[in-house]
Design a protein around this motif. Structure first.
Motif, PDB file in Angstrom:
ATOM      1  N   VAL A 276     -24.334  18.999 -25.136  1.00 16.22           N
ATOM      2  CA  VAL A 276     -25.117  17.975 -25.830  1.00 16.22           C
ATOM      3  C   VAL A 276     -24.998  16.580 -25.189  1.00 16.22           C
ATOM      4  CG1 VAL A 276     -25.308  16.752 -28.050  1.00 16.22           C
ATOM      5  CG2 VAL A 276     -25.328  19.261 -27.968  1.00 16.22           C
TER       6      VAL A 276
ATOM      7  N   THR B 271     -25.539  21.360 -19.556  1.00 15.81           N
ATOM      8  CA  THR B 271     -25.810  22.270 -20.676  1.00 15.81           C
ATOM      9  C   THR B 271     -25.272  21.771 -22.010  1.00 15.81           C
ATOM     10  OG1 THR B 271     -23.822  23.508 -20.093  1.00 15.81           O
ATOM     11  CG2 THR B 271     -25.901  24.404 -19.319  1.00 15.81           C
TER      12      THR B 271
ATOM     13  N   ALA C 200     -31.908  23.210 -28.798  1.00 20.65           N
ATOM     14  CA  ALA C 200     -31.382  21.848 -28.905  1.00 20.65           C
ATOM     15  C   ALA C 200     -32.118  20.907 -27.949  1.00 20.65           C
ATOM     16  CB  ALA C 200     -29.886  21.859 -28.601  1.00 20.65           C
ATOM     17  N   SER C 201     -32.326  21.345 -26.701  1.00 15.47           N
ATOM     18  CA  SER C 201     -32.958  20.459 -25.714  1.00 15.47           C
ATOM     19  C   SER C 201     -34.372  20.072 -26.127  1.00 15.47           C
ATOM     20  CB  SER C 201     -33.042  21.148 -24.346  1.00 15.47           C
ATOM     21  OG  SER C 201     -31.772  21.360 -23.827  1.00 15.47           O
TER      22      SER C 201
ATOM     23  N   VAL D  22     -44.822  30.385 -24.287  1.00 14.75           N
ATOM     24  CA  VAL D  22     -45.786  29.971 -23.262  1.00 14.75           C
ATOM     25  C   VAL D  22     -45.617  30.925 -22.087  1.00 14.75           C
ATOM     26  CG1 VAL D  22     -46.397  28.148 -21.635  1.00 14.75           C
ATOM     27  CG2 VAL D  22     -45.812  27.570 -23.993  1.00 14.75           C
TER      28      VAL D  22
ATOM     29  N   TYR E  33     -27.295  27.837 -31.656  1.00 12.46           N
ATOM     30  CA  TYR E  33     -27.212  27.429 -33.068  1.00 12.46           C
ATOM     31  C   TYR E  33     -28.044  28.313 -34.001  1.00 12.46           C
ATOM     32  CZ  TYR E  33     -25.488  23.693 -30.169  1.00 12.46           C
ATOM     33  OH  TYR E  33     -24.801  23.006 -29.196  1.00 12.46           O
TER      34      TYR E  33
ATOM     35  N   ARG F 152     -38.831  31.442 -31.859  1.00 12.64           N
ATOM     36  CA  ARG F 152     -37.736  31.808 -32.775  1.00 12.64           C
ATOM     37  C   ARG F 152     -38.042  31.349 -34.204  1.00 12.64           C
ATOM     38  NH1 ARG F 152     -32.238  32.882 -30.597  1.00 12.64           N
ATOM     39  NH2 ARG F 152     -32.398  32.803 -28.350  1.00 12.64           N
TER      40      ARG F 152
ATOM     41  N   ALA G 251     -30.194  29.513 -28.427  1.00 19.99           N
ATOM     42  CA  ALA G 251     -29.139  30.525 -28.269  1.00 19.99           C
ATOM     43  C   ALA G 251     -27.876  30.131 -29.033  1.00 19.99           C
ATOM     44  CB  ALA G 251     -28.822  30.686 -26.783  1.00 19.99           C
TER      45      ALA G 251
ATOM     46  N   GLU H 198     -42.100  27.352 -29.634  1.00 16.13           N
ATOM     47  CA  GLU H 198     -40.824  28.046 -29.847  1.00 16.13           C
ATOM     48  C   GLU H 198     -41.060  29.267 -30.730  1.00 16.13           C
ATOM     49  OE1 GLU H 198     -37.345  27.840 -28.892  1.00 16.13           O
ATOM     50  OE2 GLU H 198     -37.692  29.775 -29.873  1.00 16.13           O
TER      51      GLU H 198
ATOM     52  N   ASN I  42     -18.044  24.306 -30.134  1.00 16.22           N
ATOM     53  CA  ASN I  42     -16.926  24.352 -29.182  1.00 16.22           C
ATOM     54  C   ASN I  42     -16.407  22.959 -28.865  1.00 16.22           C
ATOM     55  OD1 ASN I  42     -17.149  27.151 -28.865  1.00 16.22           O
ATOM     56  ND2 ASN I  42     -18.876  26.860 -27.469  1.00 16.22           N
ATOM     57  N   THR I  43     -17.055  21.951 -29.418  1.00 18.34           N
ATOM     58  CA  THR I  43     -16.615  20.577 -29.160  1.00 18.34           C
ATOM     59  C   THR I  43     -16.533  19.838 -30.490  1.00 18.34           C
ATOM     60  OG1 THR I  43     -18.933  20.143 -28.667  1.00 18.34           O
ATOM     61  CG2 THR I  43     -17.464  20.275 -26.808  1.00 18.34           C
TER      62      THR I  43
HETATM   63  C1  LIG Z   1     -22.630  30.102 -28.134  1.00 17.41           C
HETATM   64  C2  LIG Z   1     -22.793  28.733 -27.590  1.00 17.41           C
HETATM   65  C3  LIG Z   1     -22.092  27.679 -28.149  1.00 17.41           C
HETATM   66  C4  LIG Z   1     -22.248  26.394 -27.668  1.00 17.41           C
HETATM   67  N1  LIG Z   1     -21.541  25.381 -28.237  1.00 17.41           N
HETATM   68  C5  LIG Z   1     -21.708  24.116 -27.781  1.00 17.41           C
HETATM   69  C6  LIG Z   1     -20.989  23.025 -28.374  1.00 17.41           C
HETATM   70  O1  LIG Z   1     -20.194  23.194 -29.278  1.00 17.41           O
HETATM   71  N2  LIG Z   1     -21.211  21.781 -27.881  1.00 17.41           N
HETATM   72  C7  LIG Z   1     -22.086  21.543 -26.865  1.00 17.41           C
HETATM   73  O2  LIG Z   1     -22.239  20.392 -26.460  1.00 17.41           O
HETATM   74  N3  LIG Z   1     -22.762  22.566 -26.277  1.00 17.41           N
HETATM   75  C8  LIG Z   1     -22.594  23.829 -26.716  1.00 17.41           C
HETATM   76  N4  LIG Z   1     -23.272  24.860 -26.115  1.00 17.41           N
HETATM   77  C9  LIG Z   1     -24.135  24.566 -24.975  1.00 17.41           C
HETATM   78  C10 LIG Z   1     -25.586  24.756 -25.335  1.00 17.41           C
HETATM   79  O3  LIG Z   1     -26.132  25.361 -24.188  1.00 17.41           O
HETATM   80  C11 LIG Z   1     -26.339  23.507 -25.677  1.00 17.41           C
HETATM   81  O4  LIG Z   1     -25.668  22.785 -26.668  1.00 17.41           O
HETATM   82  C12 LIG Z   1     -27.765  23.781 -26.183  1.00 17.41           C
HETATM   83  O5  LIG Z   1     -27.747  24.652 -27.266  1.00 17.41           O
HETATM   84  C13 LIG Z   1     -28.701  24.287 -25.110  1.00 17.41           C
HETATM   85  O6  LIG Z   1     -29.965  24.249 -25.684  1.00 17.41           O
HETATM   86  P1  LIG Z   1     -31.298  24.532 -24.878  1.00 17.41           P
HETATM   87  O7  LIG Z   1     -32.399  24.132 -25.799  1.00 17.41           O
HETATM   88  O8  LIG Z   1     -31.242  23.891 -23.559  1.00 17.41           O
HETATM   89  O9  LIG Z   1     -31.297  26.082 -24.615  1.00 17.41           O
HETATM   90  P2  LIG Z   1     -31.482  27.279 -25.649  1.00 17.41           P
HETATM   91  O10 LIG Z   1     -30.611  27.108 -26.817  1.00 17.41           O
HETATM   92  O11 LIG Z   1     -31.329  28.523 -24.874  1.00 17.41           O
HETATM   93  O12 LIG Z   1     -32.979  27.137 -26.155  1.00 17.41           O
HETATM   94  C14 LIG Z   1     -34.076  27.427 -25.329  1.00 17.41           C
HETATM   95  C15 LIG Z   1     -35.213  27.846 -26.229  1.00 17.41           C
HETATM   96  O13 LIG Z   1     -36.374  28.000 -25.431  1.00 17.41           O
HETATM   97  C16 LIG Z   1     -37.140  29.055 -25.954  1.00 17.41           C
HETATM   98  N5  LIG Z   1     -37.984  29.559 -24.862  1.00 17.41           N
HETATM   99  C17 LIG Z   1     -37.592  30.110 -23.680  1.00 17.41           C
HETATM  100  N6  LIG Z   1     -38.664  30.447 -22.932  1.00 17.41           N
HETATM  101  C18 LIG Z   1     -39.755  30.075 -23.660  1.00 17.41           C
HETATM  102  C19 LIG Z   1     -41.162  30.170 -23.431  1.00 17.41           C
HETATM  103  N7  LIG Z   1     -41.659  30.696 -22.304  1.00 17.41           N
HETATM  104  N8  LIG Z   1     -41.990  29.714 -24.388  1.00 17.41           N
HETATM  105  C20 LIG Z   1     -41.510  29.159 -25.546  1.00 17.41           C
HETATM  106  N9  LIG Z   1     -40.187  29.058 -25.816  1.00 17.41           N
HETATM  107  C21 LIG Z   1     -39.330  29.508 -24.888  1.00 17.41           C
HETATM  108  C22 LIG Z   1     -36.123  30.076 -26.437  1.00 17.41           C
HETATM  109  O14 LIG Z   1     -36.657  30.881 -27.459  1.00 17.41           O
HETATM  110  C23 LIG Z   1     -34.983  29.178 -26.930  1.00 17.41           C
HETATM  111  O15 LIG Z   1     -35.017  28.982 -28.319  1.00 17.41           O
HETATM  112  C24 LIG Z   1     -23.123  26.160 -26.583  1.00 17.41           C
HETATM  113  C25 LIG Z   1     -23.824  27.235 -26.018  1.00 17.41           C
HETATM  114  C26 LIG Z   1     -23.671  28.497 -26.525  1.00 17.41           C
HETATM  115  C27 LIG Z   1     -24.455  29.619 -25.914  1.00 17.41           C
END
Ligand SMILES: Cc1cc2nc3c(=O)[nH]c(=O)nc-3n(C[C@H](O)[C@H](O)[C@H](O)COP(=O)(O)OP(=O)(O)OC[C@H]3O[C@@H](n4cnc5c(N)ncnc54)[C@H](O)[C@@H]3O)c2cc1C
Length: 482
Positions: free
Chosen positions: A444, A442, A17-18, A127, A51, A42, A49, A40, A61-62
């Motif tokens: 959205v 963490t 998402a980020s 990376v 979605y 995946r 993680a 990425e 969860n929201t």
């Molecule tokens: C089960 C669950 C449900 C959630 N539900 C909600 C919700 O309803 N509402 C809300 O606001 N938030 C929710 N969250 C919080 C959630 O953390 C955020 O919404 C968001 O998904 C975080 O995204 P992210 O991209 O920061 O991290 P991640 O989703 O962990 O994505 C990081 C990505 O980086 C990639 N990556 C890592 N290292 C490397 C590398 N070296 N090179 C290339 N790629 C790499 C990984 O493969 C991964 O796909 C939830 C979290 C979880 C775990």
């Protein structure tokens, strides 16, 4: 790729998402053409993680109204959802698999509206390392990818998510696909045998999610979830999102005074006919400022003494998911209890591993015999993290651990601070790794704000500022207690 020589290139490491939010905000906000590459590995962009799941019982969860990709267009996700899902309302808890589709649409739309010549590329690889270098044209980062390529970028955004859970790694168990150290890794749960019981270490939202996926409901397999206190996440109520205005953080600089201010506010809110959820809502928006002013030792104390209780109240389940959990408990498909893992012995039976796990809660001991153990204890910290990239960045002094012990140091604009307390307009960070600086980092609503902030900073700094090294606007670094 069809881009000119003056085109700024940005690598976004991580396409959860980020990463997608930051790419979309960058594409929308910049008036000059850019080349954005999302790394990425995946299968899906925008999944990460949270979605990646395809299980329709895995809900957000929201409510939908908090999930727009843009703070200034709060109805964006609700409108997207309403156009596709019958009966969706701002209060709906949508299936999480829909959210990744929404994020993809947000990115596609941002690219369509971007400055002419802007491109977004998805490199389906990881990376492995980042190396800042000084070249005749200015400062750049050289990225080494999992496919052993080297690529140069003007700026890089770290969007790598949270580190893996760390509860199981300290037990020194034999490596086995049935010992699942990270339930969010793609395919991690595929090797959990269908016909034997499972132990989940943790009883928070991760455990709830994993239990929903594993409990078969027909009595062949029982899922046991255990944590020190055995507490499930609290449940949302429709009235729980309004902020209680009476919380008083004036003069709060210690863990003890923060907890007292919260408790007092819960008492006042209850008298006013509200509840602790309303206090959590206001603390969530007002506490980050207090947190930033606390010394590192008090931040660590607060996390140690109140961190888990905060998590249980802050990260809540939707009422529908809570009803699934109750049904699993009632049928015996899921058992819940208090106990920390004291020892694990591994035996072989018919060529398969059986784990005898002793759990302790005070003087009480419980022995569980299971065919698989899954670590649902939540993210570890960076130093414990098994992420090769972040470990290497720490070792190389390119990032610095935050004084709270959580994540890394960044400036208010999201620029990463090096070990020597320098902030370069080369490397930015978004998401979990910024928890130390903002406490909440963490969900959205925080991620979209950070994405917009990074995009604004990059477009304001422009090419002429690339490579400028400034003193970081962060507090001095304190040593982190072990
Ligand atoms: C089960 C669950 C449900 C959630 N539900 C909600 C919700 O309803 N509402 C809300 O606001 N938030 C929710 N969250 C919080 C959630 O953390 C955020 O919404 C968001 O998904 C975080 O995204 P992210 O991209 O920061 O991290 P991640 O989703 O962990 O994505 C990081 C990505 O980086 C990639 N990556 C890592 N290292 C490397 C590398 N070296 N090179 C290339 N790629 C790499 C990984 O493969 C991964 O796909 C939830 C979290 C979880 C775990």
């Amino acid at each position: 790729m069809g881009v000119g020589a003056g085109t700024r290139s940005t690598a976004v490491i991580g396409g959860g998402a980020s990463g997608v939010l930051v790419a979309a905000h960058l594409a929308r906000s910049n008036r000059s053409p850019q080349r954005i590459t999302i790394f990425e590995p995946r299968q899906n962009l925008g999944a990460g993680a949270a979605y990646s799941t395809s299980d329709p019982r895995h809900l957000l969860n929201t409510p939908a109204r908090s999930m727009s990709a843009f703070e200034n267009q709060p109805d964006d996700f609700v409108e997207w959802l309403s156009a596709r899902s019958v009966g969706a309302t701002p209060d709906s808890y949508a299936p999480r698999r829909l959210y990744r589709r929404y994020l993809r649409d947000v990115l596609d739309m941002a690219v369509r509206c971007a400055a002419r010549g802007t491109t977004v590329e998805w490199a389906r690889t990881s990376v492995e390392s980042i190396r800042p270098v000084t070249e005749p044209a200015g400062r750049r980062c050289i990225l080494r990818t999992g496919s052993a390529q080297e690529r140069r970028f003007d700026s890089v955004v770290l969007a790598v998510g949270a580190p893996e859970p760390a509860a199981l790694s300290s037990l020194n168990l034999p490596a086995s696909p049935r010992v699942v150290t990270n339930p969010w890794a793609p395919g991690a749960l595929d090797q959990v045998p269908a016909d034997s019981d499972v132990l989940l270490i943790g009883t928070g939202l991760t455990a709830v999610d994993v239990a929903l996926g594993l409990a078969d409901g027909i009595g062949i397999r029982t899922v046991h979830a255990r944590s020190r206190k055995g507490l499930l996440p609290a449940v949302h109520t429709s009235g729980g999102f309004a902020e209680f205005s009476g919380i008083d953080f004036e003069g709060v600089t210690t863990a003890r005074s923060a907890v007292r201010a919260f408790r007092d506010a819960v008492g006042d809110a209850t008298e006013a006919g509200l509840d602790w959820r309303n206090v959590v809502s206001s603390a969530r928006s007002r506490f980050p400022e207090v947190w930033r002013a606390m010394p590192g030792s008090e931040q660590q104390r607060l996390l140690r003494h109140a961190g888990r209780r905060w998590e249980v109240r802050r990260h809540r389940m939707s009422p529908l998911v809570a009803s699934y959990v109750s049904a699993m408990q009632a049928s015996g498909a899921l058992t819940l209890g208090a106990g920390h893992t004291e020892s694990v012995e591994c035996y072989k039976s018919d060529g398969r591993e059986v784990f005898h796990v002793t759990l302790a809660s005070g003087a009480r001991r419980e022995l569980l015999k299971v065919g698989s153990i899954v670590d649902c204890s939540g993210p570890g910290t960076y130093l414990q993290s098994s992420s090769k990239l972040t470990g290497r960045l720490l070792d190389d002094g390119i990032v610095q651990q935050h004084r709270s012990g959580m994540g890394i140091s960044v400036t208010e604009d999201g620029v990463v601070v090096t070990k020597n307390a320098k902030a370069e307009d080369l490397l930015y960070a978004i998401g979990w790794c910024r928890r130390g600086g903002s406490f909440e980092s963490t969900a959205v609503p925080e991620l979209r704000k950070q994405a917009a902030q990074i995009a604004r900073h990059m477009s304001e700094s422009g090419r002429e500022r690339i490579g400028v090294v400034k003193d970081a606007r962060v507090a001095p670094v304190e040593s982190v207690a072990s």
